[in-house]
Write an enzyme that holds these catalytic residues in place. Sequence first.
Site, mmCIF file in Angstrom:
data_model
loop_
_atom_site.group_PDB
_atom_site.id
_atom_site.type_symbol
_atom_site.label_atom_id
_atom_site.label_comp_id
_atom_site.label_asym_id
_atom_site.label_seq_id
_atom_site.Cartn_x
_atom_site.Cartn_y
_atom_site.Cartn_z
ATOM 1 N N LYS A 26 0.835 -1.209 0.000
ATOM 2 C CA LYS A 26 0.000 0.000 0.000
ATOM 3 C C LYS A 26 0.870 1.259 0.000
ATOM 4 O O LYS A 26 0.665 2.160 -0.807
ATOM 5 C CB LYS A 26 -0.891 0.006 1.248
ATOM 6 C CG LYS A 26 -1.536 1.328 1.544
ATOM 7 C CD LYS A 26 -2.482 1.255 2.722
ATOM 8 C CE LYS A 26 -1.948 1.764 4.036
ATOM 9 N NZ LYS A 26 -1.637 3.178 4.139
ATOM 10 N N ASN A 27 1.845 1.297 0.893
ATOM 11 C CA ASN A 27 2.621 2.527 1.047
ATOM 12 C C ASN A 27 3.617 2.757 -0.086
ATOM 13 O O ASN A 27 4.222 3.824 -0.169
ATOM 14 C CB ASN A 27 3.311 2.554 2.408
ATOM 15 C CG ASN A 27 2.318 2.808 3.529
ATOM 16 O OD1 ASN A 27 1.150 3.134 3.264
ATOM 17 N ND2 ASN A 27 2.756 2.652 4.761
ATOM 18 N N CYS A 119 -6.017 7.931 9.004
ATOM 19 C CA CYS A 119 -6.235 7.207 10.257
ATOM 20 C C CYS A 119 -6.191 8.168 11.443
ATOM 21 O O CYS A 119 -5.421 9.125 11.448
ATOM 22 C CB CYS A 119 -5.134 6.173 10.461
ATOM 23 S SG CYS A 119 -5.416 4.630 9.605
ATOM 24 N N ARG A 124 -0.584 14.307 13.238
ATOM 25 C CA ARG A 124 -0.077 14.205 11.877
ATOM 26 C C ARG A 124 -0.052 15.539 11.134
ATOM 27 O O ARG A 124 -0.794 15.757 10.182
ATOM 28 C CB ARG A 124 -0.864 13.155 11.096
ATOM 29 C CG ARG A 124 -0.831 11.823 11.790
ATOM 30 C CD ARG A 124 -1.449 10.756 10.969
ATOM 31 N NE ARG A 124 -0.475 10.003 10.231
ATOM 32 C CZ ARG A 124 -0.770 8.973 9.460
ATOM 33 N NH1 ARG A 124 -2.000 8.609 9.310
ATOM 34 N NH2 ARG A 124 0.158 8.321 8.818
ATOM 35 N N ASP A 311 3.294 0.493 12.439
ATOM 36 C CA ASP A 311 2.096 -0.111 11.841
ATOM 37 C C ASP A 311 1.827 -1.521 12.367
ATOM 38 O O ASP A 311 0.751 -2.069 12.114
ATOM 39 C CB ASP A 311 2.214 -0.134 10.308
ATOM 40 C CG ASP A 311 2.025 1.249 9.700
ATOM 41 O OD1 ASP A 311 1.558 2.151 10.412
ATOM 42 O OD2 ASP A 311 2.347 1.428 8.511
ATOM 43 N N ARG A 404 -9.217 -0.603 3.770
ATOM 44 C CA ARG A 404 -8.331 0.475 3.293
ATOM 45 C C ARG A 404 -6.945 -0.062 2.954
ATOM 46 O O ARG A 404 -6.293 0.459 2.047
ATOM 47 C CB ARG A 404 -8.183 1.553 4.384
ATOM 48 C CG ARG A 404 -9.383 2.476 4.494
ATOM 49 C CD ARG A 404 -9.048 3.648 5.394
ATOM 50 N NE ARG A 404 -7.696 4.091 5.113
ATOM 51 C CZ ARG A 404 -6.848 4.541 6.010
ATOM 52 N NH1 ARG A 404 -7.193 4.636 7.271
ATOM 53 N NH2 ARG A 404 -5.634 4.920 5.659
HETATM 54 C C1 UD1 Z 1 3.858 6.785 6.835
HETATM 55 C C2 UD1 Z 1 3.017 5.568 6.483
HETATM 56 C C3 UD1 Z 1 2.345 5.016 7.729
HETATM 57 C C4 UD1 Z 1 3.368 4.778 8.832
HETATM 58 C C5 UD1 Z 1 4.242 6.007 9.056
HETATM 59 C C6 UD1 Z 1 5.390 5.752 10.009
HETATM 60 C C7 UD1 Z 1 2.261 6.070 4.230
HETATM 61 C C8 UD1 Z 1 1.120 6.429 3.356
HETATM 62 N N1 UD1 Z 1 1.983 5.990 5.540
HETATM 63 O O1 UD1 Z 1 2.984 7.778 7.334
HETATM 64 O O2 UD1 Z 1 1.695 3.796 7.375
HETATM 65 O O3 UD1 Z 1 2.667 4.493 10.032
HETATM 66 O O4 UD1 Z 1 4.827 6.427 7.809
HETATM 67 O O5 UD1 Z 1 6.162 4.685 9.569
HETATM 68 O O6 UD1 Z 1 3.371 5.838 3.776
HETATM 69 N N2 UD1 Z 1 5.400 14.640 11.254
HETATM 70 C C9 UD1 Z 1 5.531 15.964 11.578
HETATM 71 N N3 UD1 Z 1 5.356 16.897 10.583
HETATM 72 C C10 UD1 Z 1 5.072 16.541 9.299
HETATM 73 C C11 UD1 Z 1 4.953 15.178 8.978
HETATM 74 C C12 UD1 Z 1 5.133 14.248 9.980
HETATM 75 O O7 UD1 Z 1 5.768 16.325 12.728
HETATM 76 O O8 UD1 Z 1 4.941 17.445 8.455
HETATM 77 C C13 UD1 Z 1 5.578 13.643 12.330
HETATM 78 C C14 UD1 Z 1 4.353 12.763 12.554
HETATM 79 O O9 UD1 Z 1 3.397 13.381 13.378
HETATM 80 C C15 UD1 Z 1 4.966 11.539 13.192
HETATM 81 C C16 UD1 Z 1 6.358 11.469 12.508
HETATM 82 O O10 UD1 Z 1 6.574 12.730 11.918
HETATM 83 O O11 UD1 Z 1 5.137 11.736 14.572
HETATM 84 C C17 UD1 Z 1 6.490 10.414 11.473
HETATM 85 O O12 UD1 Z 1 5.400 10.466 10.590
HETATM 86 P P1 UD1 Z 1 5.542 10.182 9.028
HETATM 87 O O13 UD1 Z 1 6.747 9.357 8.779
HETATM 88 O O14 UD1 Z 1 5.403 11.473 8.317
HETATM 89 O O15 UD1 Z 1 4.263 9.300 8.768
HETATM 90 P P2 UD1 Z 1 3.473 9.285 7.418
HETATM 91 O O16 UD1 Z 1 4.428 9.554 6.314
HETATM 92 O O17 UD1 Z 1 2.242 10.107 7.541
#
Ligand code: UD1
Length: 425
Positions: A26-27, A119, A124, A311, A404
Site C-alpha cells: 500500500k505505502n 487514520c 499528523r 504499523d 483500506r
Molecule cells: C507513513 C506511512 C504510515 C506509517 C508512518 C510511520 C504512508 C502512506 N503511511 O505515514 O503507514 O505508520 O509512515 O512509519 O506511507 N510529522 C511531523 N510533521 C510533518 C509530517 C510528519 O511532525 O509534516 C511527524 C508525525 O506526526 C509523526 C512522525 O513525523 O510523529 C512520522 O510520521 P511520518 O513518517 O510522516 O508518517 P506518514 O508519512 O504520515
Amino acid sequence: MSEHFVVQGLAAGRGLKGTIPVRGAKNAALKELAAGLLFRDEVRFTNMPVIEDVSRLIGLLRRMGVLIEGRRTVRMRTPRRMTTELPPDEAERLRASVVLTGPILARWGSVTFPHPGGCLIGARPVDLFLEGFQKMGARIREKNGGYEITAPGGALKGANIFFRTQSVTGTETLMMAAVLARGTTVLENAALEPEIASLAAFLNACGADIRGAGTPTVTVKGGRLLSARGAVWRTPPDRIETGSFLILGALAGDDILITRCNPAECKAVIAVLERAGVPLETSRRTIRIRRAKRYRAVDIKTHEYPGFPTDLQALMAVFLSQAEGEALVFETIFEGRLRYVDELVKMGASLNVCDPHRIIVRGPTRLAGAELESPDLRAGLAYLIAALVADGESVIHTVYNIDRGYERIEERLRKVGADIQRVKE
Ligand code: UD1
C-alpha cells in the site's frame, strides 16, 4: 453501505494451514500513483493492491483530470494541464493524498489542498512539507483551513533541506518535487523506509537522477519531466502485510507459508518473534511459520525503519497478550496510536496504559469473542487476529478501515481455514 465481519474464534482448536501470498505494498503503491504525475507519457504499474486507499487515490486523481484505468495493473496518463486543487472532501479523508502536492507544485507551479485526514493516529501535521516547499522557493497562504502554495515563476528551485523529524511521506513528497525542481536538492535526515528506495529506483529507471534514497541523505538533480517509454513498474511486496501474517501465523498457524514477500525488509518483526520463541523459517521470498505452545514476553519499541514498525504495534500487543510475562509496548512515532486498548481489554487482555505512548501487556490471557469497532486500519487487523485467537464469536464493525489496507482479507484468510463472514448492515 457499511459492513461487518463475523469471526469464529479458533481458540485452542484447529489452527490455520496453507499458503498466503502477500500483495503489493500500500505505502509504495500510493506514492507510485503520485509519481505518475511527473511523467510526460503513460506509465504502467503491476501488482497494485486492490484496496480502498488505492481506489480512493485513483478516484481523486481522476477527478483532477488524470486518465487512469485498471486495478491490479494500472495505466496512468497525466494531461498537460489539469486542476491543481485537490478536491477537499476526498483529500481530507485520505492522508496519503498529501504526497500529490510535491509533484503538482513542481510541475504546474501551484497547488491547493486541505489539511489531510486519514487514520486517527495522532495530530499528523504537515509542517515538514510546508517548510520544505518554502526552502524550494514556494510561497504559502493558509486559506479556508487548507493551503495554497505557489512557486514564483512557475518552478521550484533545488534546496538543502534538513528534516527535524524523519517523515516517510515528507521525504517522498520533497524527493518527487525535487525531480522537477531546477538544480540540486539535498534531503538530510531523510526517512529510510524501503518504499522510498523503491520509489527512487522507479523514477531513476525513467530518467530521474536520485542518489542515496534509503539512506539519511538523498540528493536529487532535477529539471526534466520523466518518460516511461512503455516500461512497466512492479509494486514491491507489502512488508506490513507480511508482518501481519507473521503475527497471525505465530498465534493461530498450524503451518502457514507466506509467499511473494521480502523477508529482508521484515527483520525487526522477525527478530522480536524469534526472541519470543516463534518457530519460523525464511527463504528469499517466503516465510514458513507455526504456532508454538508457549511464548515469552518481549518488550517492543516502535522506531523508524529498520526498527520495529509502528504499523505493527497494535498487532504485536495482541501477540504479547498470549505470551508469558510482562512486556512494555512503547509507541515512539505517534501519540494517538493506543486507541485499540479498551476493546482488547473487553476481550480479556491485560493491557495497562501508562501514558499516551506506553502500555504494559501481561500474558498469557484467554480472550473471549466480543463486538468490536476498529479505530484505524492496523488496529482493525489487530482485532481480527484477536478474534481468531479468542473463544467464541466476534463481530468487527467498520470493516472499511481494514479494507483500506488489506485486500479482501476475509477471502484470503478463509483459504487457510479461518471462519470469517462479511455481512452487509
Ligand atoms: C507513513 C506511512 C504510515 C506509517 C508512518 C510511520 C504512508 C502512506 N503511511 O505515514 O503507514 O505508520 O509512515 O512509519 O506511507 N510529522 C511531523 N510533521 C510533518 C509530517 C510528519 O511532525 O509534516 C511527524 C508525525 O506526526 C509523526 C512522525 O513525523 O510523529 C512520522 O510520521 P511520518 O513518517 O510522516 O508518517 P506518514 O508519512 O504520515
